[in-house]
Design a protein around this motif. Structure first.
Motif, mmCIF file in Angstrom:
data_model
loop_
_atom_site.group_PDB
_atom_site.id
_atom_site.type_symbol
_atom_site.label_atom_id
_atom_site.label_comp_id
_atom_site.label_asym_id
_atom_site.label_seq_id
_atom_site.Cartn_x
_atom_site.Cartn_y
_atom_site.Cartn_z
ATOM 1 N N GLY A 33 0.769 -1.242 0.000
ATOM 2 C CA GLY A 33 -0.042 0.124 0.108
ATOM 3 C C GLY A 33 0.771 1.242 -0.063
ATOM 4 O O GLY A 33 0.401 2.422 0.285
ATOM 5 N N TYR A 37 -17.499 -6.480 -5.851
ATOM 6 C CA TYR A 37 -16.300 -7.096 -5.636
ATOM 7 C C TYR A 37 -15.856 -7.116 -4.084
ATOM 8 O O TYR A 37 -16.179 -5.995 -3.458
ATOM 9 C CB TYR A 37 -15.250 -6.186 -6.210
ATOM 10 C CG TYR A 37 -13.713 -6.263 -6.109
ATOM 11 C CD1 TYR A 37 -12.903 -7.373 -6.440
ATOM 12 C CD2 TYR A 37 -12.954 -5.072 -5.676
ATOM 13 C CE1 TYR A 37 -11.722 -7.204 -5.954
ATOM 14 C CE2 TYR A 37 -11.645 -4.966 -5.424
ATOM 15 C CZ TYR A 37 -10.880 -6.458 -5.339
ATOM 16 O OH TYR A 37 -9.565 -6.359 -5.251
ATOM 17 N N SER A 95 -12.722 -7.204 -1.126
ATOM 18 C CA SER A 95 -11.423 -7.548 -1.004
ATOM 19 C C SER A 95 -10.875 -6.909 0.393
ATOM 20 O O SER A 95 -11.547 -5.527 0.596
ATOM 21 C CB SER A 95 -10.368 -7.045 -1.850
ATOM 22 O OG SER A 95 -9.119 -6.937 -1.534
ATOM 23 N N GLY A 145 -7.693 -5.805 1.062
ATOM 24 C CA GLY A 145 -6.353 -5.417 0.951
ATOM 25 C C GLY A 145 -5.274 -6.186 1.123
ATOM 26 O O GLY A 145 -5.416 -7.647 0.856
ATOM 27 N N SER A 146 -4.229 -5.884 1.154
ATOM 28 C CA SER A 146 -2.862 -6.701 1.066
ATOM 29 C C SER A 146 -2.566 -7.362 2.315
ATOM 30 O O SER A 146 -1.905 -8.533 2.340
ATOM 31 C CB SER A 146 -1.725 -5.935 0.460
ATOM 32 O OG SER A 146 -1.758 -4.777 1.737
HETATM 33 N N1 UDP Z 1 -4.273 -4.748 -3.955
HETATM 34 C C1 UDP Z 1 -4.158 -5.486 -5.270
HETATM 35 N N2 UDP Z 1 -4.966 -6.747 -5.434
HETATM 36 C C2 UDP Z 1 -5.495 -7.369 -4.438
HETATM 37 C C3 UDP Z 1 -5.436 -6.645 -2.973
HETATM 38 C C4 UDP Z 1 -5.008 -5.345 -3.092
HETATM 39 O O1 UDP Z 1 -3.639 -4.957 -6.303
HETATM 40 O O2 UDP Z 1 -5.782 -8.564 -4.374
HETATM 41 C C5 UDP Z 1 -3.763 -3.484 -3.931
HETATM 42 C C6 UDP Z 1 -4.792 -2.447 -4.118
HETATM 43 O O3 UDP Z 1 -5.328 -2.046 -5.167
HETATM 44 C C7 UDP Z 1 -4.192 -1.411 -3.208
HETATM 45 C C8 UDP Z 1 -3.345 -2.026 -2.147
HETATM 46 O O4 UDP Z 1 -3.219 -3.298 -2.792
HETATM 47 O O5 UDP Z 1 -3.291 -0.272 -4.113
HETATM 48 C C9 UDP Z 1 -3.858 -2.007 -0.766
HETATM 49 O O6 UDP Z 1 -3.665 -1.050 -0.196
HETATM 50 P P1 UDP Z 1 -4.617 -0.398 1.035
HETATM 51 O O7 UDP Z 1 -4.423 0.855 1.393
HETATM 52 O O8 UDP Z 1 -6.125 -0.409 0.341
HETATM 53 O O9 UDP Z 1 -5.026 -1.562 1.959
HETATM 54 P P2 UDP Z 1 -3.621 -2.269 2.751
HETATM 55 O O10 UDP Z 1 -3.195 -3.172 1.842
HETATM 56 O O11 UDP Z 1 -2.452 -1.231 2.861
HETATM 57 O O12 UDP Z 1 -4.408 -2.648 4.032
#
Ligand code: UDP
Length: 481
Positions: free
Chosen positions: A15, A280, A282, A284-285
């Motif tokens: 992120g 969708y 998700s 996050g990462s």
């Molecule tokens: N992301 C992605 N694919 C996934 C999950 C997350 O590309 O399956 C990317 C998402 O596009 C974003 C980042 O990972 O850019 C996650 O950042 P975020 O601040 O939303 O959450 P964090 O993962 O830091 O909690």
């Protein structure tokens, strides 16, 4: 033409990293005088394979004469690094790189063959310990802040209460009533106060340091745009000597690092779905749900009858401190009996997706999200409304901001916390209601998100607010030189 060199020190997580490299590209495209070196410190691939893949892809695809990557040497973790939290581990790893960063800067400064002058160091919000290194050389530092202006404001406010008034900010979480803070139009319920500000170890060892570090910088570049958070952007109570606040976003993760096969499997499936029909999901990462909660979510999806694309990831083993989710070998192990067969025509369960591409697809009409700030910006950019389901960090505050302050999202929950051992399950009915609301085709929330999608794109174009902020930053950086 004398070149102006910048050194970037990103935080080596999903992120943060791609967005900071995107910022580097924006600067280089705006002024040909810039050359930028990104100093990369990797986590072990066994811990975080996804960011490692991202780094490989960034280095392979983005390196140019103006944008270079320098990989800092691997370091040996000490047992103490793993004692507090994932963030603490990464912090310690980065701190251990200080001598290498110092050596790098020293070499650059004494290199007589170079035609460039070092004009700044840009550090991530969590890499602020590197500001001390830049200070030793008298080089101005800038912080790239990858969360909201509202969160930055609250963090700086708490730090000032703690440091100037000796107040125990963790007490706020025990308040029986909502609390008013600068940067927010509405009083904040204590249950959405970010755990990272009110949990003592997290606050003292990480976020208090981050806030103090931010104050030492010459400027703080926030990944937001003024039109989204005017109230928060206007509320900074900073003195003459404080860093300048510069909203420069949305700066999005645009790097391609997923195998072509996986990417085309997902995009082809979306191609086969009607416009606006897919929700969708998700977290996050770093987020994942325990099995009971996965089953409730599966039931909620089935009850709603909507088409869906679900990123389902395996939680780290219990009692692991430096924890990252991983991929399931077989989704049937965690989903309700027969679920995958029943939903075969309307749903797809996957691991990691190219999120920006998914959100940009016409088939996607809503997003159940943990409200990470990047996911928030990406959904706004793509005009896809969110249904909020925060897990940790500052995500509850982001959810509150999105639902109550900005009316840009629908609530599933505002204060769910994966860090609370007594957290109740979010039930299937509550999930179903949230899905129905967020998928409504002509809701006020959807109209507003579309409006903010246009605003976000305008802010990055010539004459737009973030474009102007970046311009003012560039002229300061070049003027300093
Ligand atoms: N992301 C992605 N694919 C996934 C999950 C997350 O590309 O399956 C990317 C998402 O596009 C974003 C980042 O990972 O850019 C996650 O950042 P975020 O601040 O939303 O959450 P964090 O993962 O830091 O909690």
């Amino acid at each position: 033409m004398e070149k102006a060199e910048l050194i970037f020190v990103p935080w080596p997580l999903m992120g943060h990293l791609a967005q900071q490299v995107e910022l580097a590209k924006l600067l280089i495209n705006r002024d040909k005088k810039f050359t930028i070196t990104v100093l990369i410190s990797r986590l072990p691939a066994s811990l975080d394979p996804i960011t490692n893949k991202l780094i490989d892809s960034l280095v392979a695809s983005s390196t140019t004469e103006a944008l270079q990557f320098f990989q800092l040497p691997p370091t040996d973790p000490t047992p103490e690094w793993s004692s507090l939290s994932r963030g603490y581990f990464i912090q310690k790893q980065l701190d251990s790189q200080k001598p290498h960063v110092k050596k790098f800067i020293q070499q650059r400064q004494t290199d007589e063959s170079s035609s460039s002058k070092l004009v700044g160091v840009v550090v991530d919000m969590f890499s602020t310990s590197m500001i001390d290194v830049a200070d030793e050389f008298g080089i101005p530092s800038y912080v790239f802040f990858t969360s909201s202006a509202a969160f930055l404001g609250l963090m700086l406010h708490f730090q000032s209460l703690q440091d100037e008034y000796n107040q125990d900010v963790s007490e706020f979480s025990n308040s029986k009533t909502s609390l008013s803070f600068p940067g927010f139009a509405n009083p904040i319920p204590p249950s959405v106060l970010p755990i990272v500000l009110v949990d003592k170890p997290l606050w003292i060892h990480r976020f208090l340091l981050c806030a103090r570090g931010c104050r030492k910088a010459k400027g703080i570049l926030i990944n937001t745009f003024t039109e989204l958070e005017p109230y928060a952007v206007d509320s900074f109570n900073l003195s003459e000597s404080s860093p300048e606040i510069l909203p420069v976003g949305p700066i999005l993760n645009r790097v391609q690092y997923i195998s072509r096969d996986v990417q085309s499997g997902i995009m082809e499936w979306l191609d086969g779905q009607p416009p606006g029909s897919v929700i969708y999901i998700s977290f996050g990462s770093l987020g994942s749900l325990q099995i009971d909660q996965v089953k409730e979510l599966a039931n909620g999806l089935e009850r709603s009858g909507y088409r869906f694309l679900w990123c389902l990831r395996r939680p780290p083993p219990k009692n692991t401190i430096v924890d990252f989710p991983s991929e399931y070998e077989n989704y049937r192990d965690v989903l309700p009996e027969g679920f995958l067969d029943r939903i075969a025509n309307i749903g797809k369960v996957v691991g990691w997706v190219p999120q920006l591409a998914v959100l940009s697809h016409a088939a996607v009409g809503g997003f159940i999200s943990h409200c990470g700030w990047n996911s928030t910006l990406e959904s706004i950019w793509c005009g896809v409304p969110l249904a909020t389901w925060p897990l940790e960090f500052e995500q509850q505050l982001n959810a509150f901001q999105l639902v109550v302050e900005l009316e840009l999202s629908v609530e599933i929950t505002l204060d769910y916390s994966s860090m609370d051992k007594n957290q109740a399950l979010v039930r299937a009915e509550q999930i179903e209601t949230g899905i129905r609301k967020v998928m409504e085709s002509d809701s006020e929330v959807r109209k507003k998100v579309k409006e903010f999608s246009d605003k976000s794109r305008r802010s990055m174009k010539q004459g737009g607010s973030s474009h102007e902020s970046l311009g003012s930053l560039i002229s300061k950086m070049l003027h300093n030189s």
